[in-house]
Design a protein around this motif. Structure first.
Motif, PDB file in Angstrom:
ATOM      1  N   LEU A  25      -6.675  36.053  70.785  1.00  0.00           N
ATOM      2  CA  LEU A  25      -5.896  34.951  70.914  1.00  0.00           C
ATOM      3  C   LEU A  25      -4.596  34.854  69.747  1.00  0.00           C
ATOM      4  O   LEU A  25      -3.452  34.457  70.320  1.00  0.00           O
ATOM      5  CB  LEU A  25      -6.728  33.817  70.148  1.00  0.00           C
ATOM      6  CG  LEU A  25      -6.239  32.349  70.582  1.00  0.00           C
ATOM      7  CD1 LEU A  25      -6.007  31.873  71.837  1.00  0.00           C
ATOM      8  CD2 LEU A  25      -6.987  31.212  69.946  1.00  0.00           C
ATOM      9  N   ILE A  26      -4.754  35.314  68.895  1.00  0.00           N
ATOM     10  CA  ILE A  26      -3.486  35.405  67.804  1.00  0.00           C
ATOM     11  C   ILE A  26      -2.487  36.427  68.363  1.00  0.00           C
ATOM     12  O   ILE A  26      -1.201  36.137  68.317  1.00  0.00           O
ATOM     13  CB  ILE A  26      -4.010  35.746  66.356  1.00  0.00           C
ATOM     14  CG1 ILE A  26      -4.815  34.789  65.795  1.00  0.00           C
ATOM     15  CG2 ILE A  26      -2.911  36.230  65.631  1.00  0.00           C
ATOM     16  CD1 ILE A  26      -4.020  33.422  65.636  1.00  0.00           C
ATOM     17  N   GLY A  27      -3.008  37.451  69.037  1.00  0.00           N
ATOM     18  CA  GLY A  27      -2.056  38.290  69.761  1.00  0.00           C
ATOM     19  C   GLY A  27      -1.172  37.936  70.531  1.00  0.00           C
ATOM     20  O   GLY A  27      -0.088  38.065  70.999  1.00  0.00           O
ATOM     21  N   GLN A  28      -1.874  36.896  71.470  1.00  0.00           N
ATOM     22  CA  GLN A  28      -1.222  36.257  72.532  1.00  0.00           C
ATOM     23  C   GLN A  28      -0.232  35.225  72.037  1.00  0.00           C
ATOM     24  O   GLN A  28       0.821  35.073  72.557  1.00  0.00           O
ATOM     25  CB  GLN A  28      -2.242  35.607  73.765  1.00  0.00           C
ATOM     26  CG  GLN A  28      -2.778  36.608  74.644  1.00  0.00           C
ATOM     27  CD  GLN A  28      -3.807  35.786  75.388  1.00  0.00           C
ATOM     28  OE1 GLN A  28      -4.110  34.577  74.955  1.00  0.00           O
ATOM     29  NE2 GLN A  28      -4.200  36.370  76.636  1.00  0.00           N
ATOM     30  N   ALA A  29      -0.556  34.501  70.886  1.00  0.00           N
ATOM     31  CA  ALA A  29       0.316  33.401  70.526  1.00  0.00           C
ATOM     32  C   ALA A  29       1.781  34.068  69.855  1.00  0.00           C
ATOM     33  O   ALA A  29       2.705  33.480  69.738  1.00  0.00           O
ATOM     34  CB  ALA A  29      -0.471  32.728  69.309  1.00  0.00           C
ATOM     35  N   GLY A  34       9.466  31.088  70.186  1.00  0.00           N
ATOM     36  CA  GLY A  34       9.845  29.714  70.021  1.00  0.00           C
ATOM     37  C   GLY A  34       8.598  28.608  69.506  1.00  0.00           C
ATOM     38  O   GLY A  34       7.641  28.967  69.798  1.00  0.00           O
ATOM     39  N   LEU A  35       9.042  27.749  68.765  1.00  0.00           N
ATOM     40  CA  LEU A  35       8.202  26.878  68.468  1.00  0.00           C
ATOM     41  C   LEU A  35       7.506  25.938  69.421  1.00  0.00           C
ATOM     42  O   LEU A  35       6.201  25.716  69.420  1.00  0.00           O
ATOM     43  CB  LEU A  35       8.786  25.842  67.398  1.00  0.00           C
ATOM     44  CG  LEU A  35       7.773  24.829  66.775  1.00  0.00           C
ATOM     45  CD1 LEU A  35       6.681  25.352  66.054  1.00  0.00           C
ATOM     46  CD2 LEU A  35       8.602  23.919  65.925  1.00  0.00           C
ATOM     47  N   TRP A  36       8.473  25.573  70.603  1.00  0.00           N
ATOM     48  CA  TRP A  36       7.628  24.672  71.456  1.00  0.00           C
ATOM     49  C   TRP A  36       6.758  25.541  72.292  1.00  0.00           C
ATOM     50  O   TRP A  36       5.719  25.119  72.976  1.00  0.00           O
ATOM     51  CB  TRP A  36       8.780  24.009  72.375  1.00  0.00           C
ATOM     52  CG  TRP A  36       9.515  22.985  71.717  1.00  0.00           C
ATOM     53  CD1 TRP A  36      10.707  23.162  70.996  1.00  0.00           C
ATOM     54  CD2 TRP A  36       9.188  21.778  71.047  1.00  0.00           C
ATOM     55  NE1 TRP A  36      10.971  21.955  70.233  1.00  0.00           N
ATOM     56  CE2 TRP A  36      10.027  21.135  70.345  1.00  0.00           C
ATOM     57  CE3 TRP A  36       7.847  21.322  70.851  1.00  0.00           C
ATOM     58  CZ2 TRP A  36       9.672  20.059  69.519  1.00  0.00           C
ATOM     59  CZ3 TRP A  36       7.496  20.007  70.560  1.00  0.00           C
ATOM     60  CH2 TRP A  36       8.527  19.439  69.599  1.00  0.00           C
ATOM     61  N   ALA A  37       7.184  26.836  72.782  1.00  0.00           N
ATOM     62  CA  ALA A  37       6.249  27.878  73.450  1.00  0.00           C
ATOM     63  C   ALA A  37       5.011  28.116  72.675  1.00  0.00           C
ATOM     64  O   ALA A  37       3.898  28.066  73.295  1.00  0.00           O
ATOM     65  CB  ALA A  37       6.914  29.208  73.640  1.00  0.00           C
ATOM     66  N   ILE A  38       4.978  27.962  71.366  1.00  0.00           N
ATOM     67  CA  ILE A  38       3.888  28.184  70.622  1.00  0.00           C
ATOM     68  C   ILE A  38       2.926  27.064  70.758  1.00  0.00           C
ATOM     69  O   ILE A  38       1.586  27.098  70.895  1.00  0.00           O
ATOM     70  CB  ILE A  38       4.063  28.367  69.310  1.00  0.00           C
ATOM     71  CG1 ILE A  38       4.605  29.920  69.133  1.00  0.00           C
ATOM     72  CG2 ILE A  38       2.768  28.554  68.452  1.00  0.00           C
ATOM     73  CD1 ILE A  38       5.046  30.633  67.801  1.00  0.00           C
TER      74      ILE A  38
END
Length: 129
Positions: A25-29, A34-38
């Motif tokens: 999950l962290i790897g995908q994040a 950008g902040l909005w994508a995260i």
């Protein structure tokens, strides 16, 4: 004896599977730009986890444990547990941000023991006996 070893192995492997899923999950994040994508990524995954994701993993785990008690399904169940442990080890080792040292190997030792025991149980079981 098979059912007891299988149940203990299924209990031991749970934190390693959780850690491997967290690493994925962290790897995908981190691949988001950008902040909005995260924020969108976190929102979508939270919605998925709170939807069905909170019910499915415990149900699958109970099915894995129960199949260890059914003689006709013990071989398949042991192989599933072995593959689950090996996949967890592989994800934790590959996605680790640092080199794997002695401390990490000691931490992964119970998961390695579950993989080895499950493989041994899978090849030891005689179907129909």
């Amino acid at each position: 004896m098979h059912a007891v070893l299988h149940t203990v192995g299924a209990i031991v492997v749970v934190p390693y599977v959780g850690l491997a899923l967290f690493f994925l999950l962290i790897g995908q994040a981190t691949r988001e730009n950008g902040l909005w994508a995260i924020i969108e990524f976190v929102w979508n995954n939270m919605e998925r986890i709170l939807g069905w994701g909170i019910y499915v993993p415990p149900l699958l785990w109970v099915c894995l444990v129960v199949t260890g008690f059914v003689p006709q399904l013990q071989r398949a169940s042991s192989l599933c547990l072995c593959l689950l442990a090996l996949a967890s080890i592989l994800v934790v080792v590959v996605l680790s941000s640092t080199r794997v040292g002695v401390g990490e190997l000691i931490f992964l030792l119970p998961c390695v023991a579950v993989a080895a025991t499950s493989a041994w149980l899978a090849f030891r079981v005689r179907v129909g006996v």
